[in-house]
Each structure stands twice: as C-alpha cells, then as structure tokens.
Design a protein around this motif. Structure first.
Motif, mmCIF file in Angstrom:
data_model
loop_
_atom_site.group_PDB
_atom_site.id
_atom_site.type_symbol
_atom_site.label_atom_id
_atom_site.label_comp_id
_atom_site.label_asym_id
_atom_site.label_seq_id
_atom_site.Cartn_x
_atom_site.Cartn_y
_atom_site.Cartn_z
ATOM 1 N N GLU A 198 0.851 -1.196 0.000
ATOM 2 C CA GLU A 198 0.000 0.000 0.000
ATOM 3 C C GLU A 198 0.882 1.239 0.000
ATOM 4 O OE1 GLU A 198 -3.048 0.324 2.922
ATOM 5 O OE2 GLU A 198 -4.193 -1.403 2.173
ATOM 6 N N PHE A 199 0.398 2.284 -0.669
ATOM 7 C CA PHE A 199 1.086 3.566 -0.649
ATOM 8 C C PHE A 199 0.053 4.664 -0.854
ATOM 9 C CE2 PHE A 199 0.872 2.571 -5.122
ATOM 10 C CZ PHE A 199 0.714 3.796 -5.761
ATOM 11 N N SER A 200 0.440 5.891 -0.544
ATOM 12 C CA SER A 200 -0.453 7.036 -0.703
ATOM 13 C C SER A 200 0.153 8.023 -1.679
ATOM 14 C CB SER A 200 -0.694 7.726 0.645
ATOM 15 O OG SER A 200 -1.418 6.883 1.514
ATOM 16 N N LEU A 201 -0.709 8.642 -2.473
ATOM 17 C CA LEU A 201 -0.305 9.681 -3.410
ATOM 18 C C LEU A 201 -1.398 10.730 -3.431
ATOM 19 C CD1 LEU A 201 1.794 10.529 -5.567
ATOM 20 C CD2 LEU A 201 0.399 9.322 -7.258
ATOM 21 N N ASP A 202 -1.036 11.967 -3.154
ATOM 22 C CA ASP A 202 -2.005 13.067 -3.089
ATOM 23 C C ASP A 202 -3.132 12.778 -2.098
ATOM 24 O OD1 ASP A 202 -0.531 14.322 -5.037
ATOM 25 O OD2 ASP A 202 -1.841 13.710 -6.685
ATOM 26 N N GLY A 203 -2.794 12.106 -1.003
ATOM 27 C CA GLY A 203 -3.774 11.843 0.045
ATOM 28 C C GLY A 203 -4.691 10.663 -0.209
ATOM 29 N N VAL A 204 -4.506 9.948 -1.316
ATOM 30 C CA VAL A 204 -5.337 8.789 -1.635
ATOM 31 C C VAL A 204 -4.517 7.521 -1.434
ATOM 32 C CG1 VAL A 204 -6.698 7.623 -3.421
ATOM 33 C CG2 VAL A 204 -6.618 10.129 -3.332
ATOM 34 N N THR A 205 -5.114 6.525 -0.777
ATOM 35 C CA THR A 205 -4.430 5.263 -0.531
ATOM 36 C C THR A 205 -4.703 4.286 -1.676
ATOM 37 O OG1 THR A 205 -4.607 5.537 1.859
ATOM 38 C CG2 THR A 205 -4.184 3.314 1.049
ATOM 39 N N TYR A 206 -3.652 3.629 -2.136
ATOM 40 C CA TYR A 206 -3.746 2.642 -3.204
ATOM 41 C C TYR A 206 -3.070 1.350 -2.759
ATOM 42 C CZ TYR A 206 -4.490 6.893 -5.998
ATOM 43 O OH TYR A 206 -4.957 8.089 -6.484
ATOM 44 N N GLU A 207 -3.395 0.258 -3.444
ATOM 45 C CA GLU A 207 -2.628 -0.969 -3.310
ATOM 46 C C GLU A 207 -1.959 -1.263 -4.644
ATOM 47 O OE1 GLU A 207 -5.375 -4.093 -2.282
ATOM 48 O OE2 GLU A 207 -5.953 -4.455 -4.375
ATOM 49 N N TYR A 236 -7.348 0.325 -6.143
ATOM 50 C CA TYR A 236 -7.814 0.742 -4.828
ATOM 51 C C TYR A 236 -7.790 -0.468 -3.889
ATOM 52 C CZ TYR A 236 -9.528 4.981 -7.146
ATOM 53 O OH TYR A 236 -9.615 6.146 -7.864
ATOM 54 N N LYS A 297 -0.270 11.946 -13.017
ATOM 55 C CA LYS A 297 -1.670 11.542 -13.137
ATOM 56 C C LYS A 297 -2.253 12.164 -14.402
ATOM 57 C CE LYS A 297 -3.020 10.817 -8.298
ATOM 58 N NZ LYS A 297 -3.959 11.233 -7.208
#
Length: 367
Positions: A198-207, A236, A297
C-alpha cells in the motif's frame, strides 16, 4: 501521407485511428472482423474501415501490401498473427501487447527483418519503461527500479473498486500469467496478484501487486545492472483480495471466457478515469545513495469531438508517438526496437507524447 493499418476497432484502436487521421499526415484504414464494432467506432470521415477476419490465410497480407506500418490494437492472442503478416509483407510493426510470449515471437521475427518491429508501445508496457530507463540513466550504479501503473475509475462504486476502461482479455491475462522481476540481481518469475503493498499519493491510498508483462523488455535490459526491479499494477485497496478469490478459489483462471463474460456483464465502463504513473529509482551517484521519483496523473479529456478516457488517451498517444518517431527517422527503420531505446524528452516533445507532458506533475528530485 503514409498509409497505416490499425487492427482492432475497440476503444483503443478507434482512438488511435482518430488521432492519426486528424494530423493529415497519415491515411488510416481500421480493420476488424466485426462489422458492428466498425459501425459503432465513431470515426472521423477520413478513416477508412474494412471488415476482415485476420485469421483467414492471406487476407491480412493483402491489406498490408504496400503500406507503411501496421498497428495492432487487437487482443493479445492475435499479436503473433499480425506480426507474422507484417514480416511477410515488409511493413513496420507496432503493438500494445502485455503478453510476454507474444513479444518473444515478435523479437524472433525482427531478427532478419528489413522493417522495424516495435512491440509494447502503450502505457505499461511502453511509456513506463521509457520513464524508468531515463531515471536509471542518471545513476552511476543502480540499486532498485520500482514501477507502478494503474488505470482507475475516479469514482469507484463497487466492491472491486474497478470499472472496465481497457481490454478485458488483457486485464485477465495480466492477472493470470507469471511476472518477471529481478530479485537480488537475478531475473526470476514471481506469481501474479502477490507481493501486495500500500502507498499514498495526493492523500489517496492505493494498493499495488504483481501483474504480468508491465516490465516489457526492461528486465532483460537491466539484468546484471540492478539489484531489484519490479512492476506492479495500482488498484484501490480490496481489489486484489477479490480477484484472488475469483481466480484461485473459484478456479476462474482456468475459465477465462466465463470471467470475461462476468466482467463485461456486471462491470460498467467509464470515461471518468485516471491513469497513475509512479516510478522510483534508487542508486549511487558520485558515491552517494540517492533516489529519484517520477509521478504523473492523467485524466480523461476531449479528443476531437469526443471525450476519451485517460487509458484510451495514454495508450493511443504512446503508440502514435512511437509511429511518428519512426516515420521521421528518429528510430531505427529495421529490426527489434525496445521501448527503453526511446528518449523520454524526445517522446514528451512529440505532438502525441505531449498528452503525458500536459498533465505532468513529475518530480525528478534527488533525495
């Protein structure tokens, strides 16, 4: 004007045909075995269409005779058929495939070819390798190259947190086939859907998790030069767990036609998507251990008179930019051409490559 054949009138193929035709530099023929697909492709008047079963012996060769290039936007299992027809007729060949086995066959065909064979010209594989190789070239020695790409709905609304924005066959293939990676300096195969992070980019969490084909030829290029190299698809959180249940527990990896039917019946497509490109490279420069990151993005936008999804724009722009560079002599006109042979700055300066540059929030900061 250069005569181009685009095979496959789906979302990506029709976008490619429209973008090339709009320049006035290419005369485009779009072929597909489905008359209905050609009818619904919403093409500009300058694009010719032809209903054609490319599996029929000699039929594709007739269409390719005398053309400059053929671009494959067909399902991955048709890649080798189109490449073999290109080899037989001496036209340049470009594709979007993520399929490793197909690319190996393309490489074989390129050995003695008088025309160029350039596979994997889309987003991933494709642009991601151009970016990764550019960052890697900035180091004296490499430690790790980590490549992450995802095409996601902006507004997920189902348990998979996913909408169909690309080839269903391609997505399923990526989730089922073995993945290449370099681990502790050794090129190995790792299982798909594993090594989730998992990581975050621009405040959004992704897998992100392993999927097949995204490295393209970069693993072979960097073998012996890097300790760690891997590619993972971004989704997501929660997506990988459901896909593992479908593919492994329910056995749908062995019934891909069933899974495809389920996806295309139950998951709506969307034009409101976002493509995320996230590459991190670490290594040593002048004796110091440094890291550089590229993050970008790209969102859906209007192309001509139509709104195109981000995955349509990025994938079509990639192969169109490579075709442009081949046509103007910037790339070799014969043999096998790797994506990492293409300079990032030249790609982004291209009229099609600017689709990435216009949205670029790249950070190339050493840290």
């Amino acid at each position: 004007m250069k005569n181009i054949v685009v095979v496959g009138a789906g979302k990506i193929g029709s976008t490619i045909a429209e973008m090339l035709s709009a320049t006035g530099d290419y005369r485009v023929t779009l072929v597909d075995r489905s008359a209905a697909q050609l009818t619904t492709a919403e093409l500009p008047a300058g694009v010719a269409t032809q209903e054609l079963d490319i599996a029929a012996t000699g039929e594709l060769e007739k269409v390719l005779a005398g053309k400059f290039a053929v671009l494959s936007a067909a399902p991955f299992h048709l890649t080798t058929r189109i490449a073999e027809a290109a080899a037989a007729t001496g036209v340049h060949y470009l594709d979007l495939t993520e399929d490793v086995v197909s690319t190996r066959r393309v490489k074989e065909l390129a050995r003695d070819a008088d025309s160029a064979f350039i596979p994997q010209c889309g987003l991933a594989p494709g642009f991601i390798s151009i970016v990764a190789n550019d960052l890697a070239s900035r180091f004296d020695t490499l430690e790790s190259v980590r490549m992450r790409v995802g095409a996601l709905p902006q507004y997920p609304s189902n348990a998979l947190n996913y909408n169909l924005t690309w080839s269903t066959d391609g997505v399923i293939n990526e989730y089922c086939e073995p993945c290449e990676a370099i681990v502790e300096g050794e090129l190995i195969e790792v299982p798909p859907l594993e090594e989730r992070e998992e990581f975050s980019l621009d405040g959004v969490t992704y897998e992100a998790f392993n999927t097949s084909g995204g490295l393209g030829t970069l693993a072979e290029t960097l073998k012996g030069k890097v300790r760690t190299l891997n590619y993972r698809t971004i989704r997501y959180p929660g997506h990988a767990a459901i896909m593992k249940a479908l593919l492994n527990d329910l056995g749908l990896r062995h019934r891909r036609d069933v899974l495809k039917d389920i996806f295309e019946s139950a998951l709506p497509s969307t034009l409101q998507d976002v493509v995320i490109v996230f590459v991190t490279v670490s290594g040593r420069r002048n004796g110091r251990l440094l890291q550089e990151t590229y993050a970008n993005k790209i969102y859906s936008q209007r192309v001509g008179n139509l709104v195109r999804s981000a995955i349509q724009i990025t994938t079509a722009s990639g192969i169109c930019a490579v075709l442009d560079m081949l046509a103007d002599g910037s790339l070799p006109a014969n043999g096998f051409v790797r994506q990492e042979d293409i300079a990032l700055d030249a790609f982004l300066a291209n009229r099609f490559g600017r689709a990435y540059a216009q949205h670029e929030m790249a950070s190339r900061l050493a840290g």
